[in-house]
Motif scaffolding. Structure first.
Motif, mmCIF file in Angstrom:
data_model
loop_
_atom_site.group_PDB
_atom_site.id
_atom_site.type_symbol
_atom_site.label_atom_id
_atom_site.label_comp_id
_atom_site.label_asym_id
_atom_site.label_seq_id
_atom_site.Cartn_x
_atom_site.Cartn_y
_atom_site.Cartn_z
ATOM 1 N N ILE A 190 0.843 -1.197 0.000
ATOM 2 C CA ILE A 190 0.000 0.000 0.000
ATOM 3 C C ILE A 190 0.880 1.249 0.000
ATOM 4 O O ILE A 190 0.641 2.207 -0.739
ATOM 5 C CB ILE A 190 -0.959 -0.016 1.211
ATOM 6 C CG1 ILE A 190 -1.966 -1.153 1.053
ATOM 7 C CG2 ILE A 190 -1.663 1.322 1.357
ATOM 8 C CD1 ILE A 190 -2.783 -1.427 2.293
ATOM 9 N N ILE A 191 1.938 1.214 0.819
ATOM 10 C CA ILE A 191 2.841 2.367 0.862
ATOM 11 C C ILE A 191 3.510 2.567 -0.496
ATOM 12 O O ILE A 191 3.543 3.670 -1.039
ATOM 13 C CB ILE A 191 3.908 2.168 1.973
ATOM 14 C CG1 ILE A 191 3.245 2.197 3.349
ATOM 15 C CG2 ILE A 191 4.990 3.231 1.880
ATOM 16 C CD1 ILE A 191 4.162 1.798 4.488
ATOM 17 N N GLY A 192 4.010 1.475 -1.070
ATOM 18 C CA GLY A 192 4.766 1.587 -2.312
ATOM 19 C C GLY A 192 3.916 1.935 -3.514
ATOM 20 O O GLY A 192 4.371 2.625 -4.422
ATOM 21 N N SER A 193 2.672 1.462 -3.534
ATOM 22 C CA SER A 193 1.896 1.645 -4.754
ATOM 23 C C SER A 193 0.834 2.734 -4.639
ATOM 24 O O SER A 193 0.363 3.221 -5.661
ATOM 25 C CB SER A 193 1.244 0.327 -5.170
ATOM 26 O OG SER A 193 0.378 -0.138 -4.171
ATOM 27 N N ALA A 194 0.445 3.119 -3.441
ATOM 28 C CA ALA A 194 -0.585 4.149 -3.326
ATOM 29 C C ALA A 194 -0.092 5.410 -2.616
ATOM 30 O O ALA A 194 -0.346 6.525 -3.069
ATOM 31 C CB ALA A 194 -1.817 3.597 -2.605
ATOM 32 N N VAL A 195 0.635 5.249 -1.508
ATOM 33 C CA VAL A 195 1.005 6.421 -0.707
ATOM 34 C C VAL A 195 2.157 7.197 -1.356
ATOM 35 O O VAL A 195 2.041 8.400 -1.620
ATOM 36 C CB VAL A 195 1.379 6.008 0.732
ATOM 37 C CG1 VAL A 195 1.768 7.222 1.548
ATOM 38 C CG2 VAL A 195 0.219 5.273 1.385
ATOM 39 N N LEU A 196 3.254 6.501 -1.651
ATOM 40 C CA LEU A 196 4.414 7.205 -2.195
ATOM 41 C C LEU A 196 4.122 7.870 -3.543
ATOM 42 O O LEU A 196 4.486 9.037 -3.738
ATOM 43 C CB LEU A 196 5.624 6.271 -2.290
ATOM 44 C CG LEU A 196 6.145 5.749 -0.943
ATOM 45 C CD1 LEU A 196 7.440 4.961 -1.119
ATOM 46 C CD2 LEU A 196 6.361 6.900 0.038
ATOM 47 N N PRO A 197 3.465 7.177 -4.487
ATOM 48 C CA PRO A 197 3.173 7.867 -5.758
ATOM 49 C C PRO A 197 2.336 9.131 -5.562
ATOM 50 O O PRO A 197 2.590 10.147 -6.210
ATOM 51 C CB PRO A 197 2.398 6.822 -6.570
ATOM 52 C CG PRO A 197 2.780 5.515 -5.989
ATOM 53 C CD PRO A 197 3.029 5.762 -4.534
ATOM 54 N N ALA A 198 1.367 9.059 -4.641
ATOM 55 C CA ALA A 198 0.512 10.228 -4.428
ATOM 56 C C ALA A 198 1.287 11.366 -3.776
ATOM 57 O O ALA A 198 0.977 12.537 -3.969
ATOM 58 C CB ALA A 198 -0.700 9.838 -3.573
ATOM 59 N N CYS A 199 2.306 11.026 -3.000
ATOM 60 C CA CYS A 199 3.052 12.047 -2.250
ATOM 61 C C CYS A 199 4.253 12.577 -3.025
ATOM 62 O O CYS A 199 4.938 13.488 -2.548
ATOM 63 C CB CYS A 199 3.541 11.476 -0.927
ATOM 64 S SG CYS A 199 2.229 11.169 0.240
ATOM 65 N N ARG B 214 -2.070 10.228 -10.670
ATOM 66 C CA ARG B 214 -0.673 10.393 -11.094
ATOM 67 C C ARG B 214 -0.053 9.103 -11.601
ATOM 68 O O ARG B 214 1.093 9.089 -12.008
ATOM 69 C CB ARG B 214 0.230 10.934 -9.981
ATOM 70 C CG ARG B 214 -0.196 12.247 -9.385
ATOM 71 C CD ARG B 214 0.745 12.682 -8.291
ATOM 72 N NE ARG B 214 2.119 12.693 -8.765
ATOM 73 C CZ ARG B 214 2.639 13.663 -9.507
ATOM 74 N NH1 ARG B 214 1.910 14.691 -9.832
ATOM 75 N NH2 ARG B 214 3.881 13.591 -9.921
ATOM 76 N N MET B 215 -0.779 7.980 -11.541
ATOM 77 C CA MET B 215 -0.217 6.753 -12.106
ATOM 78 C C MET B 215 -1.026 6.362 -13.336
ATOM 79 O O MET B 215 -2.179 6.766 -13.496
ATOM 80 C CB MET B 215 -0.240 5.622 -11.079
ATOM 81 C CG MET B 215 0.770 5.814 -9.971
ATOM 82 S SD MET B 215 0.947 4.337 -8.963
ATOM 83 C CE MET B 215 2.485 3.697 -9.554
ATOM 84 N N SER B 216 -0.427 5.537 -14.193
ATOM 85 C CA SER B 216 -1.091 5.158 -15.430
ATOM 86 C C SER B 216 -2.211 4.163 -15.157
ATOM 87 O O SER B 216 -2.261 3.531 -14.091
ATOM 88 C CB SER B 216 -0.086 4.541 -16.389
ATOM 89 O OG SER B 216 0.359 3.310 -15.867
#
Ligand SMILES: Nc1ncnc2c1ncn2[C@@H]1O[C@H](COP(=O)(O)OP(=O)(O)OP(=O)(O)O)[C@@H](O)[C@H]1O
Ligand SMILES: [Mg+2]
Lengths: 268, 267
Positions: free
Chosen positions: A187-196, B111-113
């Motif tokens: 969840i951190i790697g795929s949702a939190v970090l990209p959003a931040c 922000r992601m594809s």
């Protein structure tokens, strides 16, 4: 037409109430007493300024700046920048795990969260010059102590803003991933970090600016960088050389701030 | 296979099959507010069931109780052959991987594809940075994600950032992400609520296609009478915390359904 359209405009100010007035008085008393206790007397200030510009005064002796030692000074300036980059990099790396542990939704346990927040607050509250002195005791005089001081200061700075950014992200995508059985790390790697990412980038660039400004001063206590030369110049009354060093420091800080501002605008 | 627990009649024939979902005596209270007051029903596999009820009747709460996103106060849920209430945290994660959920909001990572978001669905069975985004994903995972995107008609937008997609496209990406999970049961909470009628219709058709063509089971909360009638085999109506209506869609009478829809009742 509905009758609400004919209502008069509401009063401009809300009635303050007893607590409101009391609060106002407390704030006013605080400001006035603080000014009276610590602000300089105007006449003293004026006399002091006049002394600064007198023929034998500090400012007068600073002109013209003496760039004769520009070679060694430039090397020390480079060392200052390197200390800032190294310390900032390490600080940002370590700030992330602290920030994750300090974030409500991502922390494994409230006790861990409180502890992580306390550490971040401590790192941020103690000034970097104090950290520098502590690390000089540990690793001796020189840039290594400065790097460690900058690192700890940056963990405090970036840790706080990283955590805030993660608190503010939309919980929807995180909950959706949790509902399909994704792991916490996933969840951190795929949702939190990209959003931040945009906010992390901005924070990191501010951290770098802050590190460059900070590293220039760290030499004053012997933790490496250009600050040593500045202190020596003042101690030997070489005010014109001190002024040259100040100008070069200013150029470095402005260059880094401009560069990071440009990157920030490009990315966001 | 285990012996049937409480057989229900499959819509197509009269064969007795083991239900894919059995709910017994399910209650849920928030403090003193009793939202669900003892629900009993069972669903046959491969069917589309519409769950209807007025605002605040507890539809979303029921859906969340089924996969323990909300813990039920009492009662049993048996789903996909598992006693949901008895699952350990790890087993619960594995169980949830088999249940696809479509929310009212698409809940994609902005922000992601589109492709990366679909690959996130593989986190139901895989871990690690390989399923954090499309750039790091192994070839078979990318290929499967592309197939899921093709299924919802968005293969040509694979690298488009999801915040540049329309509401309907986003919801379809969310469905593709759910397909990437390889779900056996689909729960949908008003998947068409934030979409215009035409797009909402398309999303509902997509979901029904998964039931008809892939044999998945679907429980969908619906707030539109015409969708309820067009896209379900069976209708469950919630009122006062109980199942107040349970009938095959083709036997449903429109006037009897109206009281489960706020805007229809008001009209
Ligand atoms: N986490 C919660 N805490 C307290 N009360 C809740 C919580 N979740 C739901 N409720 C209450 O439970 C009741 C049912 O809510 P729920 O969201 O299940 O209704 P719904 O049928 O899905 O309504 P809608 O059609 O508006 O989506 C409502 O009165 C709501 O206020
Ligand atoms: Mg709801």
């Amino acid at each position: 037409m509905s009758e609400s359209a004919t209502l008069p405009a509401p009063p401009r100010f809300r009635h303050l109430g007893l607590t409101g007035y009391a609060g106002f008085l407390v704030v006013a008393a605080l400001v006035v007493s603080s000014l009276a206790a610590t602000a300089p007397a105007p006449d003293k200030l004026v006399n002091g300024l006049a002394r600064l510009f007198a023929p034998s005064g500090l400012f007068t002796q600073m002109f013209p700046p003496d760039f004769s030692r520009i070679g060694p000074i430039s090397w020390k300036l480079l060392e200052t920048l390197q200390m800032a980059v190294a310390g900032c990099f390490l600080g940002l790396i370590f700030a992330l795990p602290f920030a994750i542990l300090a974030t409500d939704r991502l922390s494994p346990h409230p006790v861990v969260r409180t502890a992580a927040r306390a550490v971040i607050a401590l790192f941020r509250t103690v000034p970097d010059l104090v950290w520098a002195i502590i690390f000089i005791i540990i690793v001796g005089l020189g840039p290594a102590a400065g790097v460690l001081a900058i690192m700890v200061d940056k963990i405090g700075f970036a840790g706080r803003f990283f955590a805030e950014a993660m608190e503010e992200t939309d919980p929807g995508p995180q909950d959706a991933l949790r509902a399909i059985g994704a792991s916490r790390l996933g969840i951190i790697g795929s949702a939190v970090l990209p959003a931040c990412l945009p906010s992390f980038t901005a924070t990191s660039l501010f951290a770098l600016e802050k590190s460059v400004r900070g590293s220039a001063a760290l030499g004053l206590v012997g933790a490496g960088g250009i600050g040593v030369d500045l202190k020596v110049a003042f101690d030997l009354f070489n005010y014109d050389e001190a002024f040259a060093i100040i100008l070069l420091m200013l150029a470095l800080v402005v260059a880094v701030e401009q560069g990071s501002g440009w990157i920030r605008r490009k990315l966001i | 296979m285990n012996a049937p627990v409480s057989p229900v009649r499959a819509e197509a024939g009269s064969t007795l099959v083991e239900p894919v979902l059995t709910v017994s005596g399910l209650t849920k209270s928030f403090g003193t507010a009793e939202v669900l007051r003892g629900l009993d029903f069972a669903l046959a596999p491969g069917q589309s069931t519409a769950l209807i009820g007025a605002n605040g009747s507890g539809k979303s709460t029921l859906l969340r109780c089924l996969v323990r996103l909300v813990e039920p106060t009492s009662g049993r849920v048996r789903m996909l052959g598992q006693e949901v209430g008895a699952l350990s945290p790890r087993a619960l994660r594995r169980f949830r991987a088999r249940v696809g959920i479509v929310w009212q909001k698409h809940n994609l990572v902005p922000r992601m594809s589109a492709l990366s978001n679909v690959i996130h669905g593989a986190q139901a069975r895989m871990a690690g940075p390989q399923v954090w985004g499309q750039a790091l994903a192994p070839a078979p995972v990318r290929a499967e994600a592309m197939a899921c995107l093709a299924r919802v008609g968005l293969a040509d937008r694979a690298l488009a950032r999801v915040d540049s997609l329309s509401g309907g496209q986003s919801q379809r990406v969310a469905i593709a992400r759910m397909l990437m999970q390889r779900p056996e049961f689909i729960l949908a909470d008003e998947p068409d609520a934030s979409l215009d009628p035409q797009t909402g219709q398309e999303v509902m058709e997509l979901l029904l296609g998964l039931v008809r063509q892939d044999g998945l089971s679907l429980l969908v909360i619906s707030h539109r009478l015409e969708h309820t009638l067009a896209f379900s085999d069976r209708i469950l109506g919630l009122a006062q915390g109980r199942i107040a209506l349970d009938q095959p869609t083709r036997e449903a009478s429109v006037p009897a359904l109206r009281r489960f829809f706020d805007h229809e009742a008001a009209a």
